[in-house]
Motif scaffolding. Structure first.
Motif, PDB file in Angstrom:
ATOM      1  N   ALA A   1     -29.251 -20.075-106.795  1.00  0.00           N
ATOM      2  CA  ALA A   1     -28.264 -21.017-106.255  1.00  0.00           C
ATOM      3  C   ALA A   1     -27.000 -20.282-105.820  1.00  0.00           C
ATOM      4  N   LYS A   2     -26.599 -19.286-106.628  1.00  0.00           N
ATOM      5  CA  LYS A   2     -25.400 -18.504-106.303  1.00  0.00           C
ATOM      6  C   LYS A   2     -25.595 -17.712-105.008  1.00  0.00           C
ATOM      7  N   ASN A   3     -26.779 -17.092-104.868  1.00  0.00           N
ATOM      8  CA  ASN A   3     -27.041 -16.277-103.680  1.00  0.00           C
ATOM      9  C   ASN A   3     -27.240 -17.137-102.433  1.00  0.00           C
ATOM     10  N   LYS A   4     -27.811 -18.323-102.617  1.00  0.00           N
ATOM     11  CA  LYS A   4     -27.935 -19.247-101.477  1.00  0.00           C
ATOM     12  C   LYS A   4     -26.550 -19.585-100.946  1.00  0.00           C
ATOM     13  N   LEU A   5     -25.652 -19.874-101.846  1.00  0.00           N
ATOM     14  CA  LEU A   5     -24.283 -20.215-101.454  1.00  0.00           C
ATOM     15  C   LEU A   5     -23.586 -19.019-100.814  1.00  0.00           C
ATOM     16  N   LYS A   6     -23.904 -17.813-101.324  1.00  0.00           N
ATOM     17  CA  LYS A   6     -23.240 -16.601-100.827  1.00  0.00           C
ATOM     18  C   LYS A   6     -23.742 -16.195 -99.450  1.00  0.00           C
ATOM     19  N   TYR A   7     -25.076 -16.278 -99.230  1.00  0.00           N
ATOM     20  CA  TYR A   7     -25.643 -15.683 -98.032  1.00  0.00           C
ATOM     21  C   TYR A   7     -25.960 -16.669 -96.896  1.00  0.00           C
ATOM     22  N   GLU A   8     -26.317 -17.896 -97.217  1.00  0.00           N
ATOM     23  CA  GLU A   8     -26.666 -18.819 -96.138  1.00  0.00           C
ATOM     24  C   GLU A   8     -25.459 -19.064 -95.243  1.00  0.00           C
ATOM     25  N   ASN A   9     -25.722 -19.010 -93.931  1.00  0.00           N
ATOM     26  CA  ASN A   9     -24.706 -19.133 -92.871  1.00  0.00           C
ATOM     27  C   ASN A   9     -23.866 -17.866 -92.695  1.00  0.00           C
ATOM     28  N   THR A  10     -24.247 -16.805 -93.413  1.00  0.00           N
ATOM     29  CA  THR A  10     -23.553 -15.530 -93.248  1.00  0.00           C
ATOM     30  C   THR A  10     -24.144 -14.773 -92.062  1.00  0.00           C
ATOM     31  N   ILE A  11     -23.274 -14.174 -91.268  1.00  0.00           N
ATOM     32  CA  ILE A  11     -23.713 -13.418 -90.086  1.00  0.00           C
ATOM     33  C   ILE A  11     -23.813 -11.932 -90.436  1.00  0.00           C
ATOM     34  N   PHE A  12     -24.942 -11.325 -90.038  1.00  0.00           N
ATOM     35  CA  PHE A  12     -25.158  -9.902 -90.241  1.00  0.00           C
ATOM     36  C   PHE A  12     -25.326  -9.221 -88.881  1.00  0.00           C
ATOM     37  N   LYS A  13     -24.764  -8.043 -88.774  1.00  0.00           N
ATOM     38  CA  LYS A  13     -24.943  -7.250 -87.565  1.00  0.00           C
ATOM     39  C   LYS A  13     -26.193  -6.382 -87.720  1.00  0.00           C
ATOM     40  N   THR A  14     -26.949  -6.227 -86.625  1.00  0.00           N
ATOM     41  CA  THR A  14     -28.117  -5.344 -86.661  1.00  0.00           C
ATOM     42  C   THR A  14     -27.830  -4.088 -85.844  1.00  0.00           C
ATOM     43  N   ASN A  15     -28.661  -3.094 -86.012  1.00  0.00           N
ATOM     44  CA  ASN A  15     -28.431  -1.814 -85.334  1.00  0.00           C
ATOM     45  C   ASN A  15     -28.653  -1.878 -83.835  1.00  0.00           C
ATOM     46  N   SER A  16     -29.568  -2.742 -83.391  1.00  0.00           N
ATOM     47  CA  SER A  16     -29.892  -2.735 -81.958  1.00  0.00           C
ATOM     48  C   SER A  16     -30.179  -4.108 -81.360  1.00  0.00           C
ATOM     49  N   CYS A  17     -30.099  -5.159 -82.178  1.00  0.00           N
ATOM     50  CA  CYS A  17     -30.505  -6.479 -81.675  1.00  0.00           C
ATOM     51  C   CYS A  17     -29.417  -7.531 -81.774  1.00  0.00           C
ATOM     52  N   GLY A  18     -28.179  -7.139 -81.926  1.00  0.00           N
ATOM     53  CA  GLY A  18     -27.103  -8.114 -81.992  1.00  0.00           C
ATOM     54  C   GLY A  18     -26.975  -8.741 -83.365  1.00  0.00           C
ATOM     55  N   ASP A  19     -26.292  -9.882 -83.415  1.00  0.00           N
ATOM     56  CA  ASP A  19     -26.025 -10.550 -84.687  1.00  0.00           C
ATOM     57  C   ASP A  19     -27.110 -11.560 -85.033  1.00  0.00           C
ATOM     58  N   CYS A  20     -27.345 -11.714 -86.349  1.00  0.00           N
ATOM     59  CA  CYS A  20     -28.234 -12.768 -86.822  1.00  0.00           C
ATOM     60  C   CYS A  20     -27.556 -13.503 -87.962  1.00  0.00           C
ATOM     61  N   VAL A  21     -27.951 -14.730 -88.184  1.00  0.00           N
ATOM     62  CA  VAL A  21     -27.354 -15.543 -89.230  1.00  0.00           C
ATOM     63  C   VAL A  21     -28.435 -15.977 -90.207  1.00  0.00           C
ATOM     64  N   VAL A  22     -28.112 -15.964 -91.476  1.00  0.00           N
ATOM     65  CA  VAL A  22     -29.056 -16.410 -92.502  1.00  0.00           C
ATOM     66  C   VAL A  22     -29.103 -17.931 -92.488  1.00  0.00           C
ATOM     67  N   ILE A  23     -30.283 -18.477 -92.258  1.00  0.00           N
ATOM     68  CA  ILE A  23     -30.403 -19.940 -92.231  1.00  0.00           C
ATOM     69  C   ILE A  23     -31.080 -20.488 -93.491  1.00  0.00           C
ATOM     70  N   GLN A  24     -31.777 -19.592 -94.214  1.00  0.00           N
ATOM     71  CA  GLN A  24     -32.345 -20.036 -95.484  1.00  0.00           C
ATOM     72  C   GLN A  24     -32.581 -18.842 -96.396  1.00  0.00           C
ATOM     73  N   TYR A  25     -32.051 -18.941 -97.601  1.00  0.00           N
ATOM     74  CA  TYR A  25     -32.230 -17.891 -98.606  1.00  0.00           C
ATOM     75  C   TYR A  25     -33.136 -18.432 -99.704  1.00  0.00           C
ATOM     76  N   ARG A  26     -34.295 -17.800 -99.907  1.00  0.00           N
ATOM     77  CA  ARG A  26     -35.246 -18.236-100.936  1.00  0.00           C
ATOM     78  C   ARG A  26     -35.471 -17.156-101.984  1.00  0.00           C
ATOM     79  N   GLY A  27     -34.831 -16.018-101.773  1.00  0.00           N
ATOM     80  CA  GLY A  27     -34.972 -14.883-102.669  1.00  0.00           C
ATOM     81  C   GLY A  27     -34.626 -13.621-101.914  1.00  0.00           C
ATOM     82  N   ALA A  28     -34.411 -12.515-102.622  1.00  0.00           N
ATOM     83  CA  ALA A  28     -33.967 -11.273-101.997  1.00  0.00           C
ATOM     84  C   ALA A  28     -34.968 -10.737-100.988  1.00  0.00           C
TER      85      ALA A  28
END
Length: 259
Positions: A8-35
């Protein structure tokens, strides 16, 4: 802290968080179910994929809808490394958009690939339905992807212009044509005899001598007759193993003086 509380803590921390990738632009976490089970969506293309947190943090997530090969080729989710269709697709893109290949092979100047064929899953599906794709010629070589037979002078690889043919047919419009300087195709000047030679074939001993003639036009007509007859001969040899569209195109092929 229980596993449920950590999730629950990690879902709150990571969902909707934007990550930069090395060659494909930005992506956003839409669902966290585990590491090791995180669904992300790429902002540029909308492509969704499942990845692990350590890949996200290292920027190693790939957008399969991003044109990643020569700036035009999209692998999609059907990508299979070293797959025969994939290798055919990559070679096609290289012929048209690989700068080194185009520079060394002037016949591919201004050639292009249709939007559909730039998308690998579409190309793969098309290949699987083509006559000759999985065939081998009489020397054990795979049939080649050809763009020039169905539409003479064609410069675009597409589902309407491409077919699979044995190497003997694939080389008919290229290696078998001899051009001597400013003379018509199949014609060269024989200074020793002050005549014009008509020839078919490749280099050196592989050339087929047709005859010597007084004018370039006479030599070309001899070449034209011999070349068209040879094309029909090869077409009939492979008639039962090639697409009927290919057979008909070859049987009706006309050699032009400006080919």
């Amino acid at each position: 802290m229980s596993n449920q509380d950590t999730l629950a803590k990690n879902k709150l921390k990571y969902e909707n968080t934007i990550f930069k990738t090395n060659s494909c632009g930005d992506c956003v976490v839409i669902q966290y179910r585990g590491a090791n089970d995180i669904t992300v969506q790429f902002k540029d293309t909308g492509f969704e994929t499942i990845t692990a947190l350590h890949n996200l943090k290292k920027g190693e997530v790939k957008d399969r809808l991003k044109p990643s090969f020569y700036g035009v080729g999209v692998v999609g989710e059907a990508f299979v490394k070293n797959d025969t269709m994939y290798n055919t697709w990559m070679c096609m893109l290289n012929r048209c958009y690989g700068a080194a290949h185009v520079k060394e092979n002037s016949t591919y100047k201004d050639c292009s690939v249709s939007d559909n064929f730039k998308y690998y899953p579409y190309f793969k599906d098309w290949c699987s339905k083509q006559i000759g794709f999985d065939s081998l010629d009489d020397k054990g070589k795979p049939f080649a992807l050809d763009k020039d037979i169905l539409v003479k002078g064609n410069k675009v690889y597409s589902e309407d212009t491409c077919c699979f043919v044995p190497m003997e047919i694939n080389g008919l419009q290229f290696s078998s044509s001899i051009r001597g300087g400013d003379y018509p195709i199949g014609v060269s000047y024989d200074a020793k005899n002050d005549k014009y030679k008509a020839q078919m074939g490749g280099k050196g001993a592989s050339k087929t001598f047709i005859g010597r003639y007084t004018t370039p036009e006479e030599a070309f007509q001899a070449y034209k007759q011999a070349k068209e007859a040879y094309i029909k001969e090869v077409a009939n040899k492979w008639k039962d193993q090639i697409d009927n569209r290919v057979y008909e195109a070859l049987m009706n092929w006309g050699v032009s003086i400006d080919d």
